[in-house]
Design a protein around this motif. Structure first.
Motif, short mmCIF file in Angstrom:
data_model
loop_
_atom_site.label_atom_id
_atom_site.label_comp_id
_atom_site.label_asym_id
_atom_site.label_seq_id
_atom_site.Cartn_x
_atom_site.Cartn_y
_atom_site.Cartn_z
N SER A 333 23.92 29.57 -1.45
CA SER A 333 25.27 29.99 -1.04
C SER A 333 25.68 29.56 0.36
N THR A 337 30.65 30.48 1.48
CA THR A 337 32.00 30.00 1.11
C THR A 337 32.39 30.36 -0.32
N VAL A 355 18.40 29.65 4.42
CA VAL A 355 18.50 29.44 5.87
C VAL A 355 19.04 30.72 6.53
N GLY A 379 16.27 34.05 1.53
CA GLY A 379 14.95 33.61 1.10
C GLY A 379 15.07 32.49 0.09
N ASP A 404 24.97 25.59 -6.58
CA ASP A 404 25.37 24.45 -5.75
C ASP A 404 24.15 23.99 -4.96
N PRO A 405 23.16 23.40 -5.65
CA PRO A 405 21.89 23.08 -4.98
C PRO A 405 22.01 21.87 -4.06
C1 LIG Z 1 24.83 21.98 -1.14
S1 LIG Z 1 24.58 23.34 -0.08
C2 LIG Z 1 25.71 24.49 -0.78
C3 LIG Z 1 26.24 25.53 0.16
C4 LIG Z 1 27.49 26.30 -0.27
N1 LIG Z 1 27.56 26.53 -1.68
C5 LIG Z 1 28.74 25.61 0.22
O1 LIG Z 1 29.41 24.92 -0.56
O2 LIG Z 1 29.06 25.73 1.42
C6 LIG Z 1 23.01 23.86 -0.57
C7 LIG Z 1 22.47 25.07 0.15
O3 LIG Z 1 21.23 25.43 -0.45
C8 LIG Z 1 20.35 25.94 0.53
N2 LIG Z 1 18.99 25.85 -0.02
C9 LIG Z 1 18.25 24.73 -0.20
N3 LIG Z 1 17.11 25.03 -0.84
C10 LIG Z 1 17.11 26.38 -1.07
C11 LIG Z 1 16.21 27.29 -1.70
N4 LIG Z 1 15.05 26.87 -2.19
N5 LIG Z 1 16.55 28.58 -1.76
C12 LIG Z 1 17.73 29.01 -1.25
N6 LIG Z 1 18.63 28.19 -0.65
C13 LIG Z 1 18.33 26.90 -0.55
C14 LIG Z 1 20.65 25.07 1.74
O4 LIG Z 1 20.26 25.70 2.93
C15 LIG Z 1 22.18 24.90 1.62
O5 LIG Z 1 22.83 25.92 2.35
#
Ligand SMILES: C[S@@+](CC[C@H](N)C(=O)[O-])C[C@H]1O[C@@H](n2cnc3c(N)ncnc32)[C@H](O)[C@@H]1O
Length: 473
Positions: A333, A337, A355, A379, A404-405
């Protein structure tokens, strides 16, 4: 250089001619020449080019030293003097409409490469109204190994550069005198940073020897608020070196609303520090998206194309098809947003992000926007989701999941968790469909069906394309 006879196979050094037909997902131009396909770092679909064979693999040739023989109809004048050398925007010599058609093909290719057939039509890629100056964030690199263009005279100053890594040359940095995708003030700040570093003779980072002081210049901009963040990544604190540099930046650019020094003592070439020192302003910027106000700190992920992110989130909201009573999970997330945008239309949102700073921003963003039906979990999403799946969990199961990975896509175990969560509706936002399509294929094996495929262009002049894929159970 030889031209191969019609009987022998092409060899390294041979010169051939061919027509560019398309781009691939890495931004290379692909064409055909006789019985062979070839790829080049340059060229626009429709161009006829001469090139030198660098490598042959079965029926494919890697080409180098290309020369334009005949321009295709899609070729346009690239506005940037670095367009041929900088990997930042490989497609800038190509008409924007043709870029969008090419991205449409890349989406279809990614889906079929994952074995996905019998799908709804891939919709037209939603392009940007203005495909220039769209990046609200840019990470530039300081380096003492400048990439030197072939036409530059011998003995040219090659130990000073601020810009982007040359494509495929990890050690070399292109000294960018201009950049047309960064926000306007960002280009000027880049120029000032270069002048100050030169004048003050600050040691630039040596990526091989791991010595030097200035490492990265990260710029961020709130498009709707006008706020500007400058984050300078250095190898140590060293106030004597940094203060005059920081002062120079602030004097030249009163538009900088926050200035941070991030200390990265490690060897990994990453533009984040283990420690941040805020030298000016609050240490974050704010941005507005679809009427909500967001706080963004240096380490928080935030979509880099503000105006197009608004279009993307509108599509996500539409695809979520909410009626006011659902429980929604927002996985990955960021600063909250998507979670905050869908919150008014649902009963509750559970948002997951690893993060810590992003989660702190997200909680604050919820509070400031008076959104009270979102809970943020900090986490690794894989472990956090386990808590919701536990038999004694008090957390509600989702009706709709929004994922949204990052570019790598989902952790292989995450697909299984999604199938266990079993939402009726799943909206997958992918910034790299090559990986995302594999996840989607597994979700389909698990009983889901694709409803819509809606690509959005957030990154003009690059091979990247965002794609919203809606699945139902
Ligand atoms: C593509 S961004 C999407 C953020 C948000 N949906 C947006 O559009 O602003 C992917 C997010 O996944 C988080 N992230 C990456 N690997 C993760 C994991 N294993 N568990 C939780 N969050 C993770 C990153 O820190 C990043 O904030």
């Amino acid at each position: 250089m030889d031209s191969p006879s019609s009987t022998r196979k092409p060899r390294r050094g041979d010169r051939l001619e061919g027509m560019i037909l398309r781009y691939d997902r890495r931004g290379l131009a692909h064409g055909s020449s006789g019985d062979y396909t070839f790829s080049l770092r340059t060229g626009v679909p429709g161009d006829r080019l001469g090139f030198q064979v660098h490598k042959r693999r079965r029926h494919h040739l890697d080409g180098r030293s290309a020369e334009l023989i005949e321009e295709g109809a899609a070729r346009v004048q690239a506005p940037c003097r670095h367009s041929e050398s900088c990997g930042g925007c490989a497609f800038q010599s190509c008409d924007y409409g043709v870029q969008l058609e090419q991205k449409h093909l890349l989406v279809s290719e990614a889906l079929s490469a994952a074995g996905l057939t019998d799908l709804p039509e891939v919709e037209a890629v939603l392009g940007c109204e203005n495909p220039w100056r769209y990046r609200n964030k840019m990470e530039f690199t300081f380096g003492n190994r400048r990439w030197v263009a072939p036409h530059e005279p011998e003995g040219v100053d090659a130990d000073f550069a601020v810009g982007l890594h040359a494509p495929g040359l990890y050690l070399k940095v292109i000294d960018l005198a201009e950049c047309h995708i960064v926000f306007e003030q960002g280009e000027a700040i880049l120029g000032t940073a270069r002048e100050l570093a030169r004048e003050q003779q600050l040691p630039l980072w040596d990526i091989r020897e791991h010595v030097g002081f200035l490492r990265h210049l990260v710029l961020r901009h709130g498009v709707h608020t006008g706020e500007v963040m400058v984050n300078v990544v250095t190898s140590e604190e060293n106030c004597a070196l940094f203060e005059p540099f920081a002062r120079g930046l602030l004097e030249a650019h009163p538009e900088i609303t926050t200035l941070i020094q991030s200390i990265n003592e490690g060897v990994a070439d990453v533009a984040v520090g283990e420690r941040e020192i805020v030298l000016h302003g609050p240490g974050y910027i704010e941005e507005e998206l679809l009427g909500l106000r967001f706080r963004i700190s240096a380490r928080s992920f935030f979509q880099t194309n503000t105006l197009q992110a608004e279009r993307l989130f509108e599509i996500v909201r539409e695809e979520a098809a909410l009626n006011g009573d659902e429980v929604v999970y927002d996985l990955y997330s960021g600063a909250g947003t998507i979670a905050l945008m869908v919150a008014p239309a649902v009963r509750e949102v559970l948002a997951f992000e690893q993060v810590a700073d992003a989660v702190a921003d997200a909680r604050l963003n919820a509070e400031r926007n008076e959104v009270r039906n979102v809970r943020f979990f900090e986490g690794d999403v894989l472990t956090e989701i386990d808590a919701t799946l536990a038999p004694d969990s008090v957390l509600a199961r989702p009706d709709v999941v929004l994922v949204d990975p990052p570019r790598a896509g989902l952790h292989p175990k995450m697909v299984g968790k999604l199938l266990e969560l079993a939402p009726e509706r799943l909206v997958y936002v992918s910034c790299n469909l090559h990986n995302g399509a594999q996840d989607i294929a597994h979700l389909i094996e698990g009983g889901y069906r694709i409803q819509r495929i809606r690509p959005v262009d957030l990154f003009p002049h690059t091979p990247h394309v965002e794609c919203v894929v809606t699945l139902t159970r």
